[in-house]
Design a protein around this motif. Sequence first.
Motif, short mmCIF file in Angstrom:
data_model
loop_
_atom_site.label_atom_id
_atom_site.label_comp_id
_atom_site.label_asym_id
_atom_site.label_seq_id
_atom_site.Cartn_x
_atom_site.Cartn_y
_atom_site.Cartn_z
N GLN A 1 32.60 44.20 15.80
CA GLN A 1 31.74 43.89 16.94
C GLN A 1 32.50 43.08 17.99
OE1 GLN A 1 28.70 45.23 17.50
NE2 GLN A 1 29.17 46.38 15.63
N VAL A 2 33.34 42.14 17.56
CA VAL A 2 34.17 41.37 18.50
C VAL A 2 35.12 42.32 19.23
CG1 VAL A 2 36.01 39.64 18.68
CG2 VAL A 2 33.98 39.17 17.28
N LYS A 3 35.71 43.25 18.48
CA LYS A 3 36.62 44.22 19.09
C LYS A 3 35.88 45.11 20.09
CE LYS A 3 40.02 44.80 15.39
NZ LYS A 3 40.57 45.83 14.48
N LEU A 4 34.68 45.58 19.73
CA LEU A 4 33.89 46.40 20.65
C LEU A 4 33.57 45.65 21.93
CD1 LEU A 4 31.32 48.22 18.33
CD2 LEU A 4 33.05 49.31 19.77
N PHE A 5 33.16 44.40 21.79
CA PHE A 5 32.83 43.58 22.95
C PHE A 5 34.05 43.39 23.84
CE2 PHE A 5 32.45 39.38 24.97
CZ PHE A 5 31.29 39.59 25.71
N THR A 6 35.19 43.08 23.22
CA THR A 6 36.43 42.88 23.97
C THR A 6 36.86 44.16 24.68
OG1 THR A 6 37.10 41.22 22.36
CG2 THR A 6 38.82 42.09 23.79
N ASP A 7 36.75 45.29 23.97
CA ASP A 7 37.10 46.58 24.55
C ASP A 7 36.18 46.90 25.73
OD1 ASP A 7 38.75 49.04 24.32
OD2 ASP A 7 36.81 49.99 23.87
N GLY A 8 34.89 46.61 25.59
CA GLY A 8 33.94 46.85 26.68
C GLY A 8 34.24 46.00 27.90
N LEU A 9 34.57 44.72 27.67
CA LEU A 9 34.93 43.85 28.80
C LEU A 9 36.18 44.38 29.51
CD1 LEU A 9 34.41 40.18 27.58
CD2 LEU A 9 33.12 41.43 29.31
N ARG A 10 37.15 44.80 28.71
CA ARG A 10 38.37 45.35 29.32
C ARG A 10 38.04 46.58 30.16
NH1 ARG A 10 42.33 49.01 26.27
NH2 ARG A 10 40.32 50.00 26.10
N ASP A 11 37.21 47.47 29.62
CA ASP A 11 36.83 48.68 30.35
C ASP A 11 36.06 48.34 31.63
OD1 ASP A 11 38.03 50.11 28.35
OD2 ASP A 11 36.16 50.73 27.39
N LEU A 12 35.18 47.36 31.53
CA LEU A 12 34.41 46.92 32.70
C LEU A 12 35.34 46.39 33.80
CD1 LEU A 12 31.42 46.60 33.58
CD2 LEU A 12 31.54 44.27 32.71
N PHE A 13 36.39 45.72 33.40
CA PHE A 13 37.37 45.18 34.34
C PHE A 13 38.26 46.29 34.90
CE2 PHE A 13 41.68 43.44 34.95
CZ PHE A 13 41.42 42.54 35.97
N LEU A 14 38.72 47.20 34.01
CA LEU A 14 39.67 48.23 34.44
C LEU A 14 39.05 49.29 35.36
CD1 LEU A 14 41.87 48.96 31.29
CD2 LEU A 14 42.48 47.71 33.35
N SER A 15 37.78 49.55 35.21
CA SER A 15 37.15 50.62 35.99
C SER A 15 37.28 50.38 37.51
CB SER A 15 35.69 50.79 35.58
OG SER A 15 35.11 51.84 36.30
N PRO A 16 36.83 49.26 38.03
CA PRO A 16 36.97 49.07 39.49
C PRO A 16 38.43 48.88 39.90
CG PRO A 16 35.99 47.11 38.50
CD PRO A 16 36.07 48.16 37.43
N ILE A 17 39.22 48.26 39.05
CA ILE A 17 40.65 48.05 39.36
C ILE A 17 41.37 49.39 39.48
CG2 ILE A 17 42.81 47.03 38.52
CD1 ILE A 17 40.82 44.97 39.51
#
Length: 145
Positions: A33-49
């Motif tokens: 779950q920690v990994k999923l959350f971290t992966d989701g945050l990364r994806d949320l950041f990478l999408s607009p970038i």
Amino acid sequence: MTTMPRLTGQDFDIVRKERSSRWSLVRRLLIFQVKLFTDGLRDLFLSPISFLFAGIGIVFGGRDPHAAFNRLMNAGQITDNWIDLFGHHAREGDRPSLERMIDEVENALRADHARGGVTAEAERRFRTLAEELMRRAQPGRASEN
């Protein structure tokens, strides 16, 4: 087309030896779950970038319009390997990863608890609070409060 090897529970849990423990399964679930959350945050950041970097390449790219976007892809791959969501890289020795960082924090907390430090004191306080709540919840005790 290459096929991925079938991964077992043993492949995923490189730290724990108690494979039959229910607590080991709970631990694996929490880490996932920690990994999923971290992966989701990364994806949320990478999408607009990614749009920004592609725009930079389109407008200012010169001879290599892909350069900025490729750097973003490389950074994404590095973070993907570090998060190691499904444990594909878990067998690669002492490679830095999110799970290893979690293990280090867990080991530090266990060592602190064994020394009677802050975590042991917190456990004592939680136990005292739980006992008090259970005492108050007993039938016939509510009218005494």
